[in-house]
Design a protein around this motif. Structure first.
Motif, PDB file in Angstrom:
ATOM      1  N   MET A  68       0.831  -1.209   0.000  1.00  0.00           N
ATOM      2  CA  MET A  68       0.000   0.000   0.000  1.00  0.00           C
ATOM      3  C   MET A  68       0.867   1.261   0.000  1.00  0.00           C
ATOM      4  O   MET A  68       0.546   2.276   0.620  1.00  0.00           O
ATOM      5  CB  MET A  68      -0.940   0.023   1.215  1.00  0.00           C
ATOM      6  N   ASN A  69       1.961   1.195  -0.763  1.00  0.00           N
ATOM      7  CA  ASN A  69       2.897   2.312  -0.875  1.00  0.00           C
ATOM      8  C   ASN A  69       2.518   3.143  -2.098  1.00  0.00           C
ATOM      9  O   ASN A  69       2.737   2.727  -3.230  1.00  0.00           O
ATOM     10  CB  ASN A  69       4.329   1.769  -1.002  1.00  0.00           C
ATOM     11  N   LEU A  70       1.963   4.336  -1.855  1.00  0.00           N
ATOM     12  CA  LEU A  70       1.497   5.173  -2.960  1.00  0.00           C
ATOM     13  C   LEU A  70       2.619   5.573  -3.903  1.00  0.00           C
ATOM     14  O   LEU A  70       2.398   5.754  -5.103  1.00  0.00           O
ATOM     15  CB  LEU A  70       0.813   6.431  -2.423  1.00  0.00           C
ATOM     16  N   ALA A  71       3.842   5.709  -3.372  1.00  0.00           N
ATOM     17  CA  ALA A  71       4.970   6.097  -4.214  1.00  0.00           C
ATOM     18  C   ALA A  71       5.244   5.056  -5.296  1.00  0.00           C
ATOM     19  O   ALA A  71       5.751   5.384  -6.373  1.00  0.00           O
ATOM     20  CB  ALA A  71       6.220   6.300  -3.362  1.00  0.00           C
ATOM     21  N   ILE A  72       4.915   3.804  -5.027  1.00  0.00           N
ATOM     22  CA  ILE A  72       5.065   2.739  -6.021  1.00  0.00           C
ATOM     23  C   ILE A  72       3.772   2.562  -6.805  1.00  0.00           C
ATOM     24  O   ILE A  72       3.781   2.366  -8.023  1.00  0.00           O
ATOM     25  CB  ILE A  72       5.447   1.406  -5.339  1.00  0.00           C
ATOM     26  N   MET A  73       2.658   2.655  -6.113  1.00  0.00           N
ATOM     27  CA  MET A  73       1.367   2.390  -6.749  1.00  0.00           C
ATOM     28  C   MET A  73       1.029   3.411  -7.840  1.00  0.00           C
ATOM     29  O   MET A  73       0.500   3.049  -8.896  1.00  0.00           O
ATOM     30  CB  MET A  73       0.263   2.367  -5.693  1.00  0.00           C
TER      31      MET A  73
END
Length: 423
Positions: free
Chosen positions: A103-108
């Motif tokens: 749930m890492n937005l920087a990756i998502m």
């Protein structure tokens, strides 16, 4: 299914495998649309963060959708479609391996956006291919079949598949299974489709090809009606893409289960699939513009409001909610004749005109969720519903000005009845 039956249904047998490939590819692409937002929120993201993810994804879709029209002419539809498949698979692999589990937005954000770059290049490049291949008097029917395939995979088969697969596979494995459908659809549409792209535009140099890419923007100013059509196309599915961000949570608050919501959502798009073809045929006979204006713009405005107020007053009434969803899906399909009308406004630059229309389709995936992220906190669910309702009425008004030149109008004739198409 033999050629005679295909012909009676308005489908050219040479393009049949392409339609099937689009159906399967879009099924893989869209199987998470009805539930991913609620899954993200249940696992730690806020409504605003979920809306951000879908909005950034939608922006990537818009860029790829715009490029698809001109790239299909510069590279040829098959190469443009293959490039889209590669981007989609790459984005999916990283998103599911590293992004979603943490749930890492920087990756998502970047990896889900890479998926968004992929599907328009695949699907809309095929649509450009189709607009060159199909004769003018059958173009509305031909693009109707495209949208049957597109929506049937993206929103119907994907939703119904998820409603069963989630119970057995769970969320992550269901998402992984998308690659099976995407790969199979790509093989069928790219490798087995019979048309040889005989109408592909020829360029004398790379500089000439690059100049033509810019045509995908400048044509909106050279032909203002094309630009208006792009705005109307943006409004067309903005509501539908915005609904998936907030409507599942609203429906479950009312008392519907997730399975019931997915089935209501599936019914909406099942209706849409059927009416994609119906409105395409009706538009060919009685007028592309009038079909979009009255049944599309006004119809969507009425049933957008009904999607909120029916469960608000009747509670978790499955049959009533399903009926309203079916009506909304039918009206949403009435925008289908745009795909015949807009390229006919620029017959010498169909790819560029389609780029504007595809840009509108892509922008809708950005605008719809973005409106939720911007206004849900201040106006709530009912306020968002009325924003979408107003936009649909605006699109109906704008269609008054999107008319064919008289010369083209009189040349666009239904050969089966010899009836001129009145726009």
């Amino acid at each position: 299914m033999n050629q005679g039956l295909l012909g009676k249904l308005g489908m050219d047998s040479k393009m049949a495998m392409g339609y099937l490939g689009v159906l399967l590819f879009m099924m893989g692409d869209g199987l998470e649309l009805g539930w991913l937002s609620s899954y993200l929120i249940d696992n730690g993201l806020s409504v605003q963060q979920s809306a951000l993810l879908f909005s950034v994804y939608g922006f990537a879709v818009a860029i790829a959708a715009w490029l698809s029209g001109v790239l299909a002419e510069v590279l040829g539809p098959r190469k443009a479609m293959s490039f889209g498949v590669a981007l989609f698979i790459a984005g999916t692999l990283v998103f599911l391996t590293f992004g979603l589990p943490t749930m890492n937005l920087a990756i998502m954000l970047p990896t889900y956006s890479l998926r968004g770059l992929g599907y328009p290049l695949f699907a809309y490049s095929f649509l450009v291919w189709l607009t060159y291949y199909a004769p003018a008097e059958r173009l509305g029917t031909a693009v109707g079949w495209f949208w049957v395939s597109f929506a049937g995979g993206l929103n119907v088969l994907g939703a119904y598949y998820s409603s069963f697969a989630l119970s057995y596979l769970g969320e992550l494995k269901t998402l992984w299974s998308a690659l099976v459908f995407v790969t199979l659809g790509a093989i069928i549409a790219i490798s087995l489709n019979k048309d040889k792209e005989s109408n592909r535009r020829k360029f004398n140099s790379k500089a000439e090809a690059l100049k033509y890419i810019s045509k995908g923007i400048t044509i909106a100013f050279e032909r203002p009606k094309v630009g208006l059509g792009g705005i109307v196309r943006t409004i067309n599915t903005a509501g539908a893409y915005g609904f998936v961000v907030f409507l599942p949570a609203y429906m479950m608050e009312i008392g519907f289960t997730r399975t019931e919501w997915l089935q209501i959502y599936g019914a909406l798009w099942s209706s849409n699939v059927i009416f994609n073809l119906i409105w395409g045929i009706i538009g060919d006979k009685f007028g592309w513009r009038n079909t979009v204006m009255w049944f599309g713009g006004v119809g969507c405005a009425v049933f957008t409001a009904a999607l909120y107020y029916t469960p608000f007053f009747l509670g978790a009434n499955y049959m009533a909610a399903t009926l309203v969803a079916i009506c909304f899906g039918a009206c949403l399909a009435a925008y289908v004749p745009l795909s015949a009308l807009i390229p006919s406004l620029a017959p010498e630059n169909r790819g560029a005109a389609m780029s504007i229309l595809n840009l509108g389709a892509g922008l809708s995936t950005f605008v719809g969720p973005a409106l939720v992220g911007l206004f849900i906190g201040s106006v709530g669910t009912v306020g968002i519903i009325w924003i979408y309702t107003g936009l649909y009425l605006i699109s109906a008004f704008m269609m008054k000005f999107v008319t064919l030149p008289k010369k083209i109008e009189t040349e666009t004739v239904d050969t089966s009845s010899n009836m001129p198409v009145v726009q």
